[in-house]
Design a protein around this motif. Structure first.
Motif, PDB file in Angstrom:
ATOM      1  N   THR A  34      10.825  10.253  -7.900  1.00  0.00           N
ATOM      2  CA  THR A  34      12.293   9.864  -7.400  1.00  0.00           C
ATOM      3  C   THR A  34      12.650   9.580  -6.233  1.00  0.00           C
ATOM      4  OG1 THR A  34      13.040  12.057  -6.633  1.00  0.00           O
ATOM      5  CG2 THR A  34      12.978  12.079  -9.012  1.00  0.00           C
ATOM      6  N   ALA A  35      14.115   9.023  -5.981  1.00  0.00           N
ATOM      7  CA  ALA A  35      14.200   8.634  -4.554  1.00  0.00           C
ATOM      8  C   ALA A  35      13.856   9.590  -3.733  1.00  0.00           C
ATOM      9  CB  ALA A  35      15.597   8.207  -4.367  1.00  0.00           C
ATOM     10  N   ASP A  36      14.023  10.834  -3.911  1.00  0.00           N
ATOM     11  CA  ASP A  36      13.686  12.078  -2.989  1.00  0.00           C
ATOM     12  C   ASP A  36      12.374  11.984  -2.868  1.00  0.00           C
ATOM     13  OD1 ASP A  36      16.465  12.816  -2.675  1.00  0.00           O
ATOM     14  OD2 ASP A  36      16.392  14.306  -4.084  1.00  0.00           O
ATOM     15  N   ASP A  37      11.578  11.794  -3.673  1.00  0.00           N
ATOM     16  CA  ASP A  37      10.070  11.909  -3.525  1.00  0.00           C
ATOM     17  C   ASP A  37       9.527  10.942  -2.478  1.00  0.00           C
ATOM     18  OD1 ASP A  37       9.600  14.057  -5.265  1.00  0.00           O
ATOM     19  OD2 ASP A  37       9.562  12.577  -6.879  1.00  0.00           O
ATOM     20  N   PHE A  38       9.940   9.697  -2.484  1.00  0.00           N
ATOM     21  CA  PHE A  38       9.717   8.740  -1.507  1.00  0.00           C
ATOM     22  C   PHE A  38      10.256   9.000  -0.177  1.00  0.00           C
ATOM     23  CE2 PHE A  38       9.479   6.339  -5.533  1.00  0.00           C
ATOM     24  CZ  PHE A  38       8.055   5.441  -5.461  1.00  0.00           C
ATOM     25  N   ALA A  39      11.504   9.599  -0.201  1.00  0.00           N
ATOM     26  CA  ALA A  39      12.032  10.266   1.198  1.00  0.00           C
ATOM     27  C   ALA A  39      10.958  11.018   1.747  1.00  0.00           C
ATOM     28  CB  ALA A  39      13.310  10.662   1.066  1.00  0.00           C
ATOM     29  N   ASP A  40      10.674  12.021   0.921  1.00  0.00           N
ATOM     30  CA  ASP A  40       9.570  12.879   1.323  1.00  0.00           C
ATOM     31  C   ASP A  40       8.180  12.447   1.699  1.00  0.00           C
ATOM     32  OD1 ASP A  40      11.374  15.033   1.075  1.00  0.00           O
ATOM     33  OD2 ASP A  40      10.618  15.606  -1.016  1.00  0.00           O
ATOM     34  N   GLU A  41       7.887  11.410   1.171  1.00  0.00           N
ATOM     35  CA  GLU A  41       6.522  10.695   1.463  1.00  0.00           C
ATOM     36  C   GLU A  41       6.748  10.033   3.035  1.00  0.00           C
ATOM     37  OE1 GLU A  41       5.356   8.358  -1.801  1.00  0.00           O
ATOM     38  OE2 GLU A  41       4.936   9.756  -3.062  1.00  0.00           O
ATOM     39  N   TRP A  42       7.930   9.335   3.041  1.00  0.00           N
ATOM     40  CA  TRP A  42       8.212   8.804   4.457  1.00  0.00           C
ATOM     41  C   TRP A  42       8.010   9.659   5.480  1.00  0.00           C
ATOM     42  CZ3 TRP A  42      12.962   7.217   7.076  1.00  0.00           C
ATOM     43  CH2 TRP A  42      12.648   6.435   8.058  1.00  0.00           C
ATOM     44  N   PHE A  43       8.800  11.016   5.359  1.00  0.00           N
ATOM     45  CA  PHE A  43       8.848  12.056   6.402  1.00  0.00           C
ATOM     46  C   PHE A  43       7.087  12.398   6.451  1.00  0.00           C
ATOM     47  CE2 PHE A  43       8.468  16.675   7.108  1.00  0.00           C
ATOM     48  CZ  PHE A  43       8.967  16.777   8.527  1.00  0.00           C
ATOM     49  N   GLU A  44       6.375  12.610   5.420  1.00  0.00           N
ATOM     50  CA  GLU A  44       4.885  12.977   5.670  1.00  0.00           C
ATOM     51  C   GLU A  44       4.108  12.047   6.397  1.00  0.00           C
ATOM     52  OE1 GLU A  44       3.937  16.003   5.484  1.00  0.00           O
ATOM     53  OE2 GLU A  44       5.732  16.954   4.442  1.00  0.00           O
ATOM     54  N   GLU A  45       4.573  10.819   6.029  1.00  0.00           N
ATOM     55  CA  GLU A  45       3.845   9.515   6.577  1.00  0.00           C
ATOM     56  C   GLU A  45       4.029   9.506   8.122  1.00  0.00           C
ATOM     57  OE1 GLU A  45       4.591   4.870   6.400  1.00  0.00           O
ATOM     58  OE2 GLU A  45       4.972   5.802   4.734  1.00  0.00           O
ATOM     59  N   ILE A  46       5.358   9.503   8.377  1.00  0.00           N
ATOM     60  CA  ILE A  46       5.688   9.377   9.897  1.00  0.00           C
ATOM     61  C   ILE A  46       4.982  10.588  10.605  1.00  0.00           C
ATOM     62  CG2 ILE A  46       7.699  10.017  11.578  1.00  0.00           C
ATOM     63  CD1 ILE A  46       7.545   7.204  10.240  1.00  0.00           C
ATOM     64  N   LYS A  47       5.026  11.982  10.089  1.00  0.00           N
ATOM     65  CA  LYS A  47       4.572  13.060  10.644  1.00  0.00           C
ATOM     66  C   LYS A  47       2.956  13.056  10.655  1.00  0.00           C
ATOM     67  CE  LYS A  47       4.528  17.539   8.968  1.00  0.00           C
ATOM     68  NZ  LYS A  47       4.986  18.762   8.219  1.00  0.00           N
ATOM     69  N   SER A  48       2.365  12.475   9.732  1.00  0.00           N
ATOM     70  CA  SER A  48       0.846  12.450   9.949  1.00  0.00           C
ATOM     71  C   SER A  48       0.438  11.387  10.818  1.00  0.00           C
ATOM     72  CB  SER A  48       0.146  12.098   8.659  1.00  0.00           C
ATOM     73  OG  SER A  48       0.775  10.777   8.204  1.00  0.00           O
ATOM     74  N   LYS A  49       1.096  10.434  10.972  1.00  0.00           N
ATOM     75  CA  LYS A  49       0.756   9.135  11.939  1.00  0.00           C
ATOM     76  C   LYS A  49       0.810   9.748  13.734  1.00  0.00           C
ATOM     77  CE  LYS A  49       2.211   4.855  10.020  1.00  0.00           C
ATOM     78  NZ  LYS A  49       3.524   3.939   9.911  1.00  0.00           N
ATOM     79  N   SER A  50       1.838  10.707  13.468  1.00  0.00           N
ATOM     80  CA  SER A  50       1.968  11.321  15.066  1.00  0.00           C
ATOM     81  C   SER A  50       0.647  12.395  15.485  1.00  0.00           C
ATOM     82  CB  SER A  50       3.187  11.988  14.990  1.00  0.00           C
ATOM     83  OG  SER A  50       3.162  13.321  14.525  1.00  0.00           O
ATOM     84  N   LEU A  51      -0.061  12.690  14.349  1.00  0.00           N
ATOM     85  CA  LEU A  51      -1.127  13.681  14.724  1.00  0.00           C
ATOM     86  C   LEU A  51      -2.267  13.351  15.439  1.00  0.00           C
ATOM     87  CD1 LEU A  51      -0.951  15.710  11.424  1.00  0.00           C
ATOM     88  CD2 LEU A  51       0.056  16.193  13.368  1.00  0.00           C
TER      89      LEU A  51
END
Length: 151
Positions: free
Chosen positions: A134-151
């Motif tokens: 769903t759109a919420d899943d894509f929003a959650d994936e973006w959050f995880e992607e941004i978070k993982s880039k910062s590690l």
């Protein structure tokens, strides 16, 4: 009369503004995910605060000593999401009025420290063509992607 670009920018700025208001202007960065596909509007928002990426309902987890806690009540979150969703609808109307393509997905990032704003748009169907997500899943994936880039 204001042109398309100016009105489009104002609506995006309003989305960022309500998200900054939600955190009392205490965020380093604001991230807004907006989706509009086939009459379905969806949005979410998250932050970079105290060098940690955090979803809007978990703000109090990243507080530092002496920080005032946040009102992360469901009512307050829905208030922000309703304003964002209203702005998405207004962008959709604006695009129709000016005969422009409506983005199916908008990822808005505002860096409160530098004042820089960046946006990424998609015009192809994103979640409508996915049988599972769903759109919420894509929003959650973006959050995880941004978070993982910062590690």
């Amino acid at each position: 009369m204001k042109g398309f670009e100016e009105r489009f920018s104002e609506l995006q700025a309003d989305m960022i503004s309500i998200c900054m208001e939600y955190v009392g202007d205490r965020a380093n960065k604001v991230y807004v995910y907006a989706s509009c596909e086939e009459d379905m509007i969806s949005s979410s928002f998250f932050y970079l605060m105290n060098n940690k990426y955090v979803e809007c309902h978990k703000l109090n987890v990243v507080l530092e000593d002496g920080d005032e806690s946040y009102d992360v009540s469901t009512e307050r979150q829905f208030m922000v999401l309703n304003i964002i969703n209203d702005n998405i609808e207004k962008i959709e109307e604006l695009c129709k009025e000016f005969e422009k393509d409506m983005p199916t997905e908008m990822k808005l990032i505002y860096d409160a420290t530098s004042g820089k704003f960046q946006a990424e748009y998609k015009y192809d169907l994103v979640h409508t063509n996915d049988d599972i997500k769903t759109a919420d899943d894509f929003a959650d994936e973006w959050f995880e992607e941004i978070k993982s880039k910062s590690l």
